[in-house]
Design an enzyme around this catalytic site. Structure first.
Site, PDB file in Angstrom:
ATOM      1  N   ARG A  18       0.823  -1.211   0.000  1.00 19.32           N
ATOM      2  CA  ARG A  18       0.000   0.000   0.000  1.00 19.32           C
ATOM      3  C   ARG A  18       0.856   1.259   0.000  1.00 19.32           C
ATOM      4  O   ARG A  18       0.583   2.206  -0.745  1.00 19.32           O
ATOM      5  CB  ARG A  18      -0.961   0.009   1.189  1.00 19.32           C
ATOM      6  CG  ARG A  18      -2.031  -1.072   1.097  1.00 19.32           C
ATOM      7  CD  ARG A  18      -2.873  -1.112   2.346  1.00 19.32           C
ATOM      8  NE  ARG A  18      -2.022  -1.394   3.502  1.00 19.32           N
ATOM      9  CZ  ARG A  18      -2.324  -1.093   4.749  1.00 19.32           C
ATOM     10  NH1 ARG A  18      -3.464  -0.499   5.042  1.00 19.32           N
ATOM     11  NH2 ARG A  18      -1.499  -1.390   5.727  1.00 19.32           N
ATOM     12  N   ASN A  36      -6.084  -2.893   2.234  1.00 18.89           N
ATOM     13  CA  ASN A  36      -6.033  -4.340   2.446  1.00 18.89           C
ATOM     14  C   ASN A  36      -7.445  -4.867   2.611  1.00 18.89           C
ATOM     15  O   ASN A  36      -8.296  -4.197   3.208  1.00 18.89           O
ATOM     16  CB  ASN A  36      -5.231  -4.678   3.696  1.00 18.89           C
ATOM     17  CG  ASN A  36      -3.744  -4.530   3.516  1.00 18.89           C
ATOM     18  OD1 ASN A  36      -3.233  -4.499   2.409  1.00 18.89           O
ATOM     19  ND2 ASN A  36      -3.025  -4.436   4.622  1.00 18.89           N
TER      20      ASN A  36
END
Length: 88
Positions: A18, A36
């Site tokens: 990320r 996520n």
């Protein structure tokens, strides 16, 4: 402008996917978000000029150095006019 919704499968959590995605999106001038999912996948939205979004999709298929990407599902969505890129 285009918008792509992306689901990334593989070893993509716990490998700074990320954070790296946000950095690369900033370099490419692509707006959107990344997060996520509980099932171990990463979900993202990339919005911007087609060549820049294409570069993000190419990056998503590789991910950061420690990631092992096994598949990437991409779907097109209507552009929402997002600005900036966030980790959701």
């Amino acid at each position: 402008m285009v918008r792509k919704h992306v689901l990334v499968t593989g070893q993509v959590q716990g490998v700074f996917y990320r954070d790296n995605c946000r950095r690369v999106a900033g370099e490419q001038g692509v707006a959107g978000w990344v997060r996520n999912l509980p099932d171990g996948r990463v979900e993202a939205v990339f919005e911007g000029e087609p060549p820049n979004v294409d570069r993000m999709l190419a990056w998503a298929r590789r991910g950061p150095a420690r990631a092992v990407v096994t598949s990437v599902d991409v779907s097109e969505e209507p552009v929402e006019g997002l600005s900036g890129f966030q980790i959701a």
